[in-house]
Design a protein around this motif. Structure first.
Motif, PDB file in Angstrom:
ATOM      1  N   UNK A 283      51.926 -13.527  73.756  1.00  0.00           N
ATOM      2  CA  UNK A 283      51.525 -12.587  72.703  1.00  0.00           C
ATOM      3  C   UNK A 283      51.040 -11.272  73.279  1.00  0.00           C
ATOM      4  N   UNK A 284      50.340 -11.317  74.404  1.00  0.00           N
ATOM      5  CA  UNK A 284      49.929 -10.080  75.058  1.00  0.00           C
ATOM      6  C   UNK A 284      51.159  -9.282  75.478  1.00  0.00           C
ATOM      7  N   UNK A 285      52.142  -9.974  76.051  1.00  0.00           N
ATOM      8  CA  UNK A 285      53.379  -9.312  76.467  1.00  0.00           C
ATOM      9  C   UNK A 285      54.147  -8.748  75.276  1.00  0.00           C
ATOM     10  N   UNK A 286      54.186  -9.490  74.167  1.00  0.00           N
ATOM     11  CA  UNK A 286      54.976  -9.084  72.996  1.00  0.00           C
ATOM     12  C   UNK A 286      54.527  -7.750  72.431  1.00  0.00           C
ATOM     13  N   UNK A 287      53.235  -7.486  72.487  1.00  0.00           N
ATOM     14  CA  UNK A 287      52.727  -6.209  72.021  1.00  0.00           C
ATOM     15  C   UNK A 287      52.442  -6.185  70.528  1.00  0.00           C
ATOM     16  N   UNK A 288      52.025  -5.017  70.040  1.00  0.00           N
ATOM     17  CA  UNK A 288      51.639  -4.893  68.634  1.00  0.00           C
ATOM     18  C   UNK A 288      52.826  -5.137  67.690  1.00  0.00           C
ATOM     19  N   UNK A 289      52.523  -5.634  66.525  1.00  0.00           N
ATOM     20  CA  UNK A 289      53.500  -5.899  65.464  1.00  0.00           C
ATOM     21  C   UNK A 289      54.501  -6.994  65.815  1.00  0.00           C
ATOM     22  N   UNK A 290      54.229  -7.746  66.873  1.00  0.00           N
ATOM     23  CA  UNK A 290      55.070  -8.872  67.269  1.00  0.00           C
ATOM     24  C   UNK A 290      54.218 -10.131  67.329  1.00  0.00           C
ATOM     25  N   UNK A 291      54.864 -11.268  67.227  1.00  0.00           N
ATOM     26  CA  UNK A 291      54.188 -12.554  67.303  1.00  0.00           C
ATOM     27  C   UNK A 291      55.021 -13.473  68.177  1.00  0.00           C
ATOM     28  N   UNK A 292      54.382 -14.082  69.162  1.00  0.00           N
ATOM     29  CA  UNK A 292      55.062 -15.059  70.023  1.00  0.00           C
ATOM     30  C   UNK A 292      54.656 -16.448  69.548  1.00  0.00           C
ATOM     31  N   UNK A 293      55.651 -17.294  69.299  1.00  0.00           N
ATOM     32  CA  UNK A 293      55.394 -18.664  68.838  1.00  0.00           C
ATOM     33  C   UNK A 293      56.107 -19.634  69.757  1.00  0.00           C
TER      34      UNK A 293
END
Length: 138
Positions: free
Chosen positions: A70-80
């Motif tokens: 999630x940190x890598x994905x950045x704003x407005x993104x969600x890692x699941x």
């Protein structure tokens, strides 16, 4: 997509680590896109034989791998998480375990992280691998 300027510890303060990680006593020591380190007590997370529960290793690994994604994905993104596996090679019976999470793959839509969990003697107890899907946050 990568934003190295993001302060990982500030990200944790803002987002939180989740109720389960809090209940299990997981404490983040270091949190960047390239390396995440956390500890977890054995006490309170054991199976009846007083060994650290295998599921506790998985929760610890998923907590680090998902937060790093999630940190890598950045704003407005969600890692699941879409896949996780663990291989247990030793047991922890007291003290704390330490988990070190490093990326294996950081892509536009998928991340893969390896989490190595060791006991206080430095012996590897579990290796967890998690794959996360990066999608738009709703």
């Amino acid at each position: 997509m990568t934003n190295e300027a993001i302060d990982g510890m500030k990200f944790l303060e803002t987002r939180g680590v989740g109720a389960l990680a809090d209940k299990m006593g997981i404490e983040f020591q270091e949190f960047t896109i390239d390396r995440t380190v956390a500890t977890m007590p054995v006490a309170g997370n054991t199976q009846p034989a007083m060994l650290l529960h295998g599921g506790a290793y998985v929760v610890l690994g998923e907590s680090l791998g998902s937060m790093a994604a999630n940190l890598f994905a950045g704003p407005n993104k969600l890692a699941v998480g879409i896949d996780i596996n663990a291989t247990h090679t030793a047991s922890a019976t007291e003290g704390y375990v330490t988990a070190v999470c490093t990326p294996i793959h950081l892509g536009r839509s998928l991340t893969v992280h390896e989490i190595v969990i060791t006991n206080e003697a430095g012996k590897r107890c579990s290796t967890v691998r998690i794959t996360n899907l990066i999608k738009d946050a709703k």
